[in-house]
Motif scaffolding. Structure first.
Motif, mmCIF file in Angstrom:
data_model
loop_
_atom_site.group_PDB
_atom_site.id
_atom_site.type_symbol
_atom_site.label_atom_id
_atom_site.label_comp_id
_atom_site.label_asym_id
_atom_site.label_seq_id
_atom_site.Cartn_x
_atom_site.Cartn_y
_atom_site.Cartn_z
ATOM 1 N N LEU A 169 1.348 -0.892 -0.085
ATOM 2 C CA LEU A 169 -0.531 0.132 -0.162
ATOM 3 C C LEU A 169 1.102 1.569 -0.265
ATOM 4 C CD1 LEU A 169 -2.709 -1.151 2.998
ATOM 5 C CD2 LEU A 169 -2.806 -1.268 0.211
ATOM 6 N N GLU A 170 0.663 1.916 -0.827
ATOM 7 C CA GLU A 170 1.562 3.089 -0.606
ATOM 8 C C GLU A 170 1.991 4.117 -0.057
ATOM 9 O OE1 GLU A 170 3.238 3.435 -4.277
ATOM 10 O OE2 GLU A 170 2.227 2.784 -5.526
ATOM 11 N N ASN A 171 0.878 4.774 1.027
ATOM 12 C CA ASN A 171 0.527 5.049 2.168
ATOM 13 C C ASN A 171 -0.202 5.341 3.114
ATOM 14 O OD1 ASN A 171 2.663 7.290 3.339
ATOM 15 N ND2 ASN A 171 1.664 9.138 2.499
ATOM 16 N N PRO A 172 -0.313 4.048 3.615
ATOM 17 C CA PRO A 172 -1.589 4.096 4.568
ATOM 18 C C PRO A 172 -1.033 3.849 6.378
ATOM 19 C CG PRO A 172 0.648 1.522 4.702
ATOM 20 C CD PRO A 172 0.416 2.898 3.661
ATOM 21 N N ARG A 173 -2.103 4.883 7.008
ATOM 22 C CA ARG A 173 -2.281 4.671 8.212
ATOM 23 C C ARG A 173 -1.804 3.918 9.067
ATOM 24 N NH1 ARG A 173 -3.912 10.589 9.150
ATOM 25 N NH2 ARG A 173 -2.993 10.113 11.436
ATOM 26 N N HIS A 174 -1.455 2.316 10.131
ATOM 27 C CA HIS A 174 -1.146 2.499 10.441
ATOM 28 C C HIS A 174 -1.769 2.796 12.118
ATOM 29 C CE1 HIS A 174 1.480 -1.177 13.246
ATOM 30 N NE2 HIS A 174 0.147 -1.037 14.163
ATOM 31 N N SER B 32 -7.069 7.986 17.149
ATOM 32 C CA SER B 32 -6.204 8.184 15.481
ATOM 33 C C SER B 32 -6.877 9.351 15.695
ATOM 34 C CB SER B 32 -6.202 7.257 14.881
ATOM 35 O OG SER B 32 -6.213 7.503 13.527
ATOM 36 N N PRO B 33 -6.297 10.806 15.132
ATOM 37 C CA PRO B 33 -6.272 11.401 14.520
ATOM 38 C C PRO B 33 -6.909 11.709 12.673
ATOM 39 C CG PRO B 33 -4.267 12.038 14.759
ATOM 40 C CD PRO B 33 -4.631 10.485 14.897
ATOM 41 N N GLY B 34 -6.823 10.169 12.147
ATOM 42 C CA GLY B 34 -7.504 10.279 10.397
ATOM 43 C C GLY B 34 -8.242 9.128 10.458
ATOM 44 N N ILE B 35 -8.865 8.455 11.079
ATOM 45 C CA ILE B 35 -9.653 8.147 10.694
ATOM 46 C C ILE B 35 -11.529 7.805 11.330
ATOM 47 C CG2 ILE B 35 -8.534 6.047 10.512
ATOM 48 C CD1 ILE B 35 -9.440 4.364 13.163
ATOM 49 N N PRO B 36 -12.139 7.623 10.789
ATOM 50 C CA PRO B 36 -14.236 7.786 10.833
ATOM 51 C C PRO B 36 -14.232 7.150 12.487
ATOM 52 C CG PRO B 36 -13.855 7.444 8.969
ATOM 53 C CD PRO B 36 -12.431 7.506 9.652
ATOM 54 N N ASN B 37 -15.531 7.078 13.231
ATOM 55 C CA ASN B 37 -15.568 6.169 14.158
ATOM 56 C C ASN B 37 -16.153 5.497 13.063
ATOM 57 O OD1 ASN B 37 -16.377 6.952 16.426
ATOM 58 N ND2 ASN B 37 -17.698 8.572 16.266
ATOM 59 N N ASP B 38 -17.008 5.045 12.754
ATOM 60 C CA ASP B 38 -17.268 4.308 11.684
ATOM 61 C C ASP B 38 -16.532 3.358 11.537
ATOM 62 O OD1 ASP B 38 -16.391 5.754 9.693
ATOM 63 O OD2 ASP B 38 -18.423 4.601 8.407
ATOM 64 N N TYR C 158 2.500 19.311 9.526
ATOM 65 C CA TYR C 158 1.331 18.466 8.950
ATOM 66 C C TYR C 158 0.134 17.390 10.106
ATOM 67 C CZ TYR C 158 2.159 19.255 4.108
ATOM 68 O OH TYR C 158 1.941 19.465 2.796
ATOM 69 N N PHE C 159 1.386 17.231 11.372
ATOM 70 C CA PHE C 159 1.531 16.527 11.860
ATOM 71 C C PHE C 159 0.822 16.837 13.135
ATOM 72 C CE2 PHE C 159 1.900 15.457 16.800
ATOM 73 C CZ PHE C 159 1.986 13.521 17.233
ATOM 74 N N GLU D 172 -2.863 15.203 9.024
ATOM 75 C CA GLU D 172 -2.758 14.786 8.049
ATOM 76 C C GLU D 172 -0.491 14.026 8.169
ATOM 77 O OE1 GLU D 172 -2.823 18.304 5.676
ATOM 78 O OE2 GLU D 172 -4.536 18.430 6.549
ATOM 79 N N TYR D 173 -0.649 12.671 8.636
ATOM 80 C CA TYR D 173 0.162 11.872 8.510
ATOM 81 C C TYR D 173 -0.206 10.429 8.279
ATOM 82 C CZ TYR D 173 0.065 10.408 13.193
ATOM 83 O OH TYR D 173 -0.277 9.984 14.596
ATOM 84 N N ALA D 174 0.734 9.858 7.482
ATOM 85 C CA ALA D 174 0.552 8.225 6.821
ATOM 86 C C ALA D 174 2.022 7.480 7.225
ATOM 87 C CB ALA D 174 -0.128 7.942 6.458
ATOM 88 N N THR D 175 1.813 6.877 7.082
ATOM 89 C CA THR D 175 3.359 6.072 7.105
ATOM 90 C C THR D 175 4.633 6.403 6.164
ATOM 91 O OG1 THR D 175 3.294 3.762 5.538
ATOM 92 C CG2 THR D 175 2.394 3.635 8.058
ATOM 93 N N HIS D 176 4.253 7.408 5.754
ATOM 94 C CA HIS D 176 5.735 7.681 5.178
ATOM 95 C C HIS D 176 6.111 9.417 5.337
ATOM 96 C CE1 HIS D 176 5.467 4.550 0.867
ATOM 97 N NE2 HIS D 176 5.753 4.268 2.347
#
Ligand code: ADP
Length: 446
Positions: free
Chosen positions: A203-208, A244-250, A429-430, A434-438
């Motif tokens: 995956l190109e730039n996922p969140r963990h 996590s600041p980057g995922i919705p509740n569902d 960004y932090f 707005e950040y992902a694994t890269h």
């Protein structure tokens, strides 16, 4: 009930377990190598036993030395911490064969989820989305090429027994896959004693994003929310936070449900972590860590649950005592891993004498570290020397608090990654989440 427990680990996690034992009124016995002799945390345990020379193979990884210490100290349980023997099914088996409770899941469960390819199959069988890839280990490069052409490049060659961000190799085309395949197998054999590898879509730039689970021996499982561990350097976690600041509740809820389902399916008990990657509004299971994790205090701060005490309580056979609806997540927690490494020399380890430490404190600050002024960081082990955590009611105020705590922290005599943390915590960004694994690898090349 467990009354005397041996800690088969060192450093901050050994100290963390000693503290939990004190609060549970359990006697603690800590083992140590000659390289760790004289460390102040050893004095806080009820007993400390030297198990051999500095190199881990002769001390913290030596099952005969640790079992002898457990016999001499007459303990009724062993806590393995993380790393070293924590996910070694054989060690768990030897403990139980000697009538010593192993604080962790059954050996069969450790074996099953420790094999990353098999864990993926178990997740798939439970209806949990996984990253597209091979159905199990891949033996030949022709087979690897077939799979890669089917799922499309880039692909990742991953060691079945890999861990700690090691044992992964990206291939962008047939040529790099063919040449990387045998090298990856040889590297896996050297690093993990198992040459098996499997193939996964890269995956190109996922969140963990990972879910903390906790289960008793009576079939009750709950999850304690997620931790976002996307701030990584070369696939190794550097900062973790919750929520996590980057995922919705569902998505958060669905991941929690998936983690509990998987834990039930494999008969898990104790504390564990189910890891996912999250990209383009979808999540994918990647692996289970059948142990306590470095970043567990993040969850302790947001849920108020002491995970180490829970592990020990549940290993004694006690019931969980709360249901999913009763687990409440409150506020925001952030953890910075403090490593003895030199940011100016590509983060090479920086062992040696610590001439001065000033530890931060004040409201909402927690430091889990075994080092003090005068400590010597041995060259043999992982470079992490402590964890700085903050808690506050919002993410914004937690960031402000972490900046303040990082500014207070002083470690002299060796190099540390404190300057890197100060830089990340001031990155726009932090700050916006707005950040992902890269993110970090990119930040370090700019
Ligand atoms: P380890 O057990 O060595 O930590 P993981 O499977 O947990 O290995 O992966 C560690 C990190 O590697 C992940 O957090 C992510 O950054 C990266 N990673 C793993 N699998 C993939 C993938 N399929 N695509 C992109 N990145 C991945």
């Amino acid at each position: 009930m467990i009354s005397r427990l041996l800690i088969a680990n060192r450093g901050e996690i050994a100290l963390r377990i000693v503290r939990a034992c004190r609060e549970l009124d359990i006697e603690s016995v800590v083992v140590y190598s000659q390289a760790d002799a004289g460390s102040p945390y050893l004095d806080l345990a009820d007993e400390a036993i030297c198990i051999g020379p500095g190199p881990s193979a002769q001390s913290y990884l030596s099952i005969p030395s640790i079992i002898s210490a457990a016999e001499i100290a007459n303990v009724d349980a062993v806590h393995p911490g993380y790393g070293f023997l924590a996910e070694n099914a054989h060690f768990a088996e030897v403990c139980r064969a000697n009538n010593i409770e192993f604080v962790g899941p059954e050996e069969d469960t450790i074996r099953r989820v420790g094999d990353k390819a098999e864990a993926k199959n178990a997740a798939k069988a439970a209806g949990i989305p996984v990253v597209e890839g091979s159905d199990g280990p891949v033996e030949t490069d022709e087979k690897a090429l077939d799979i890669a052409r089917k799922i499309g490049y880039p692909v990742l060659i991953k060691a079945v027994s890999g861990g700690g961000g090691r044992g992964m190799r990206i291939a962008h085309n047939d040529i790099s896959l063919s040449s990387g395949f045998q090298t990856a197998r040889a590297e896996a054999e050297t690093a993990f004693g198992d040459s098996s590898v499997y193939i996964e879509k890269y995956l190109e730039n996922p969140r963990h994003v990972e879910i903390q689970i906790i289960a008793d021996k009576h079939g009750h499982v709950v999850h304690l929310g997620e931790r976002d561990c996307s701030v990584q350097r070369r696939h190794q976690k550097v900062i973790e936070e919750s929520p996590s600041p980057g995922i919705p509740n569902d998505a958060r809820k669905a991941m929690g449900r998936a983690a509990v389902k998987l834990a039930k399916q494999v008969g898990y008990h104790g504390a564990g972590t189910v890891e996912f990657l999250y990209e383009h509004k979808k999540f994918y299971f990647i692996e289970v860590n059948a142990r306590i994790q470095v970043e567990h205090p993040v969850t302790e701060l947001t849920t108020g649950i002491d995970l180490i005490k829970e592990q020990i309580r549940l290993a004694s056979g006690e019931q969980l005592g709360y249901k999913q609806q009763q687990v409440q997540q409150k506020g925001h927690a952030i953890e910075c891993r403090i490593n003895a490494e030199d940011p100016d020399r590509n983060f090479t380890p920086s062992p040696g004498l610590i001439t001065h430490v000033t530890t931060p404190g004040g409201p909402g600050v927690r430091v889990d570290s075994h080092v003090t002024t005068g400590s010597r960081v041995p060259p043999y082990y992982d470079s992490m020397i402590g964890k700085l955590l903050v808690w506050s009611d919002t993410r914004t105020s937690a960031i402000t608090r972490m900046r303040r705590a990082l500014d207070e922290y002083r470690i002299e005599g060796i190099k540390t990654n404190l300057p890197l943390h100060r830089r990340i915590l001031r990155n726009a960004y932090f700050e916006r989440g707005e950040y992902a694994t890269h993110f970090l690898d990119e930040l370090l090349t700019t």
